[in-house]
Scaffold this motif. Structure first.
Motif, PDB file in Angstrom:
ATOM      1  N   PHE A 352     -21.026  -8.648 -31.173  1.00  0.00           N
ATOM      2  CA  PHE A 352     -20.135  -8.788 -30.028  1.00  0.00           C
ATOM      3  C   PHE A 352     -19.201  -9.972 -30.235  1.00  0.00           C
ATOM      4  N   THR A 353     -17.928  -9.720 -30.025  1.00  0.00           N
ATOM      5  CA  THR A 353     -16.936 -10.790 -30.058  1.00  0.00           C
ATOM      6  C   THR A 353     -16.897 -11.442 -28.684  1.00  0.00           C
ATOM      7  N   LEU A 354     -17.259 -12.717 -28.610  1.00  0.00           N
ATOM      8  CA  LEU A 354     -17.237 -13.387 -27.317  1.00  0.00           C
ATOM      9  C   LEU A 354     -15.791 -13.642 -26.887  1.00  0.00           C
ATOM     10  N   LEU A 355     -15.506 -13.328 -25.641  1.00  0.00           N
ATOM     11  CA  LEU A 355     -14.156 -13.454 -25.104  1.00  0.00           C
ATOM     12  C   LEU A 355     -13.989 -14.844 -24.492  1.00  0.00           C
ATOM     13  N   PRO A 356     -13.129 -15.670 -25.068  1.00  0.00           N
ATOM     14  CA  PRO A 356     -13.047 -17.063 -24.622  1.00  0.00           C
ATOM     15  C   PRO A 356     -12.445 -17.248 -23.239  1.00  0.00           C
ATOM     16  N   ASN A 357     -11.940 -16.171 -22.604  1.00  0.00           N
ATOM     17  CA  ASN A 357     -11.386 -16.292 -21.254  1.00  0.00           C
ATOM     18  C   ASN A 357     -12.384 -15.929 -20.158  1.00  0.00           C
ATOM     19  N   MET A 358     -13.633 -15.673 -20.511  1.00  0.00           N
ATOM     20  CA  MET A 358     -14.620 -15.271 -19.505  1.00  0.00           C
ATOM     21  C   MET A 358     -15.223 -16.465 -18.771  1.00  0.00           C
ATOM     22  N   CYS A 359     -15.588 -17.499 -19.512  1.00  0.00           N
ATOM     23  CA  CYS A 359     -16.223 -18.681 -18.961  1.00  0.00           C
ATOM     24  C   CYS A 359     -16.161 -19.744 -20.049  1.00  0.00           C
ATOM     25  N   TYR A 360     -16.795 -20.886 -19.834  1.00  0.00           N
ATOM     26  CA  TYR A 360     -16.857 -21.889 -20.889  1.00  0.00           C
ATOM     27  C   TYR A 360     -18.204 -21.750 -21.596  1.00  0.00           C
ATOM     28  N   THR A 404     -20.737 -22.155 -18.505  1.00  0.00           N
ATOM     29  CA  THR A 404     -20.222 -22.823 -17.310  1.00  0.00           C
ATOM     30  C   THR A 404     -19.209 -21.871 -16.687  1.00  0.00           C
ATOM     31  N   THR A 405     -19.400 -21.558 -15.408  1.00  0.00           N
ATOM     32  CA  THR A 405     -18.576 -20.534 -14.753  1.00  0.00           C
ATOM     33  C   THR A 405     -17.789 -21.125 -13.579  1.00  0.00           C
ATOM     34  N   PHE A 406     -16.752 -20.399 -13.162  1.00  0.00           N
ATOM     35  CA  PHE A 406     -15.976 -20.791 -11.987  1.00  0.00           C
ATOM     36  C   PHE A 406     -16.817 -20.711 -10.715  1.00  0.00           C
ATOM     37  N   ALA A 407     -17.845 -19.866 -10.716  1.00  0.00           N
ATOM     38  CA  ALA A 407     -18.622 -19.608  -9.494  1.00  0.00           C
ATOM     39  C   ALA A 407     -19.733 -20.621  -9.245  1.00  0.00           C
ATOM     40  N   GLY A 408     -19.881 -21.622 -10.148  1.00  0.00           N
ATOM     41  CA  GLY A 408     -20.823 -22.689  -9.824  1.00  0.00           C
ATOM     42  C   GLY A 408     -22.027 -22.840 -10.716  1.00  0.00           C
ATOM     43  N   LEU A 409     -22.027 -22.220 -11.884  1.00  0.00           N
ATOM     44  CA  LEU A 409     -23.079 -22.463 -12.858  1.00  0.00           C
ATOM     45  C   LEU A 409     -22.529 -23.434 -13.907  1.00  0.00           C
ATOM     46  N   TYR A 410     -23.212 -24.544 -14.115  1.00  0.00           N
ATOM     47  CA  TYR A 410     -22.729 -25.561 -15.037  1.00  0.00           C
ATOM     48  C   TYR A 410     -23.750 -25.808 -16.140  1.00  0.00           C
ATOM     49  N   ARG A 411     -23.301 -25.518 -17.365  1.00  0.00           N
ATOM     50  CA  ARG A 411     -24.150 -25.725 -18.549  1.00  0.00           C
ATOM     51  C   ARG A 411     -25.503 -25.028 -18.335  1.00  0.00           C
ATOM     52  N   TYR A 412     -25.403 -23.786 -17.964  1.00  0.00           N
ATOM     53  CA  TYR A 412     -26.560 -22.968 -17.562  1.00  0.00           C
ATOM     54  C   TYR A 412     -27.079 -22.187 -18.760  1.00  0.00           C
ATOM     55  N   ARG A 413     -28.359 -22.286 -19.029  1.00  0.00           N
ATOM     56  CA  ARG A 413     -28.989 -21.592 -20.156  1.00  0.00           C
ATOM     57  C   ARG A 413     -29.246 -20.131 -19.791  1.00  0.00           C
TER      58      ARG A 413
END
Length: 594
Positions: A352-360, A404-413
């Motif tokens: 799978f090619t990870l899409l860099p515009n999805m999240c960090y 890390t997402t716009f919806a509030g997950l930060y450095r989430y495993r």
């Protein structure tokens, strides 16, 4: 840094051009994504605790910890109970997504904002243009893609709780999408939105049979759901043919939306079509049934990686190996990750090619066995300086995914173990290996999902030309000393023979144990701290009953994945044990040397 515009409203060839652009500028897009998240969310209670209102990227990487679900769950629960979304995100949380809950525990609740639907739709809009590069004529027919929604609940403050797929199917992004000749579904939208999965399945299969000569593509989200549909068809084909023959819908369909939608498809009797289907379904063997019922089908689209790889032999049996299996995307309830840009690659070669515009994206380096590649006292605590960015991963190395997402997950495993398999422009491509948190453990041994799946894959070759393994799960039986591992296998025998079954099952036990790692074999042979492996063969249909039970308790048919291990004293274990037809133990110790 040049500002890279993030836009998700691309379709067709424009979506492919955007794929090229964002993967060619992966580092810039990732930096832009993180800056956007920090700008939007810097004043949230969660980020303020660590960054005190700063939106500096370096400060984020120094100060914000790497977390698991238990760290963010209290914030999500507070929002569910009515507190403001600003606890974790600068945008309004519009709904709570629930995970499937079948990979390794209870369902998790994930916050989502309205913009997330744009990101998910961008991924969906890529799938068909990518497939169209390799398969011609997809715009000349219809798509039999089985979609299901699940009844939703709500939080105490009224936020809807839905699965990620239910959220999408109920959104304007799906319901109000313009006509797409490359994705013309056989299923009327009312049948997809029916919350009774039995009625929905019946009507969607009926519609697919009515359009059988126009179907160019088959599929469901997961291979397990697609095979469940085949099993359902085996039971219901006679009634479905009766509906087609008479032009009247079965009285079992009581949902008004389904009745309205199907009435136009059953506008007149079609005995010739009913005869065709009856002749095919009435044959003694269903080998190749998919090719016969839908002769124009060019591929089967479903997730067949990770634990879903178990279903590949069954899919190949029903398609006679003539219809390619396409695994199009990699996603979760937390966020969508990437796409398969080589859709006709073998399931074992899917990356799978990870899409860099999805999240960090960030990555925790791992060893080949899925454990951390650096020393810490507690694997739950990962130092901030140990993670690497998307564009800094190394070919062939193993990593755990962090988002890390716009919806509030930060450095989430996320918990997924991935291996870098290549690069598409500047964006890395990953092979999904396993879930880190799904293991069997007795004494010193810890067997992860990858090792278990690999050992079973090799062992089941003993069954070739005699039977095939339809499904499996496992558990660690510690009711006696020493404890031992138990595998529940559902097997379809081609030529049943009780004596041969015993020998084959014992050979399979040996083969599994020989393939498990050094520590397991040491515990078995030298330490005697683990007992002989046991295979319990269960009745046909047992795993379908397990699926029914999990779905009835709140699981999603779309997102269902068979648990690869079950807990002692659980309802799942009780159900499995209640359907055992034979129990077989490894007759000897595995090989091991100090």
């Amino acid at each position: 840094m040049d500002v890279v515009k993030i836009d998700y409203n691309y379709k067709g060839d424009n979506a492919l051009k955007e794929l090229e652009r964002i993967t060619s500028k992966a580092a810039e897009v990732q930096d832009n994504i993180l800056c956007g998240i920090l700008e939007q969310n810097k004043d949230t209670q969660y980020l303020s605790k660590y960054m005190k209102g700063s939106k500096d990227v370096l400060e984020f990487k120094r100060s914000v910890p790497i977390i698991t679900y238990k760290d963010v769950c209290p914030y999500i629960q507070r929002i569910a109970n009515g507190e403001d979304s600003s606890l974790i995100t600068g945008h309004l949380i519009t709904e709570i997504l629930c995970s499937s809950g079948t990979s390794g525990g209870e369902p998790k609740l994930m916050p989502t904002i309205s913009e997330d639907l744009d990101r998910r739709t961008f991924v969906y809009n890529l799938i068909n243009p990518i497939a169209n590069k390799y398969l011609e004529g997809l715009d000349k027919g219809k798509t039999m893609y089985l979609n299901f929604v699940k009844a939703e609940t709500s939080t105490p403050c009224g936020l809807p709780i839905r699965t990620v797929l239910t959220s999408y199917y109920k959104s304007k992004h799906f319901q109000c999408r313009p006509y797409d000749p490359f994705n013309d579904l056989t299923s009327p939208i009312q049948t997809i939105l029916c919350e009774d999965s039995n009625q929905s399945m019946y009507c969607q299969l009926l519609a697919a049979l009515i359009h059988r000569h126009k179907v160019m593509r088959l599929g469901a989200v997961f291979a397990s759901a697609f095979l469940r549909a085949i099993s359902y068809l085996e039971r219901k084909w006679s009634q479905l043919c009766q509906d087609i023959r008479t032009g009247h819908l079965s009285p079992m369909i009581t949902d008004p939306g389904c009745q309205t939608a199907m009435s136009s498809l059953l506008a007149s009797p079609n005995p010739d079509l009913a005869d065709e289907i009856e002749e095919i379904c009435g044959r003694p063997s269903w080998k190749g049934i998919l090719c016969q019922l839908w002769p124009q089908a060019k591929f089967i689209e479903a997730v067949v990686t990770g634990s879903m790889a178990q279903y590949i032999p069954a899919l190949e049996f029903f398609s006679q190996g003539k219809i390619p299996l396409v695994c199009p995307m990699y996603a979760s309830s937390e966020t969508y990750f990437g796409v398969n840009v080589m859709p006709l690659s073998k399931p074992s070669d899917v990356v799978f090619t990870l899409l860099p515009n999805m999240c960090y994206f960030e990555f925790i380096p791992l060893g080949k066995n899925g454990t951390l590649s650096f020393d810490v006292e507690d694997e739950e605590v990962v130092p901030c300086d140990k993670v690497v960015d998307l564009v800094d991963v190394k070919l062939g190395r193993y990593y755990e995914l962090v988002v890390t997402t716009f919806a509030g997950l930060y450095r989430y495993r996320i918990g997924d173990v991935l291996q870098v398999a290549g690069f598409y422009n500047k964006a890395p491509q990953f092979k999904f290996i396993c879930r880190r948190n799904v293991v069997l453990s007795i004494d010193l041994d810890k067997t992860n999902e990858e090792d278990l799946h690999r050992s079973i894959t090799l062992a089941k070759k003993k069954l070739e030309n005699k039977a095939f393994l339809a499904e499996y799960t496992s558990y660690a039986d510690t009711s006696s000393v020493p404890g031992h591992y138990v595998l529940f296998w559902e097997i379809q025998w081609l030529e049943p023979d009780d004596e041969e079954e015993k020998l084959l099952m014992e050979e399979c036990c040996i083969a599994v144990e020989e393939e498990l790692d050094y520590i397991y074999r040491q515990c078995r042979k030298r330490d005697r701290s683990v007992g002989p492996l046991e295979i319990r063969v269960v009745k046909a249909g047992t795993f379908e009953k397990l699926m029914d039970m999990i779905i009835s308790q709140g699981g999603s048919l779309n997102q269902y994945k068979t648990p690869r291990c079950v807990k002692s004293n659980s309802a799942m274990l009780k159900l499995l044990d209640g359907h055992v037809t034979g129990s077989f133990f490894s007759p000897r110790d595995p090989t091991w040397s100090a």
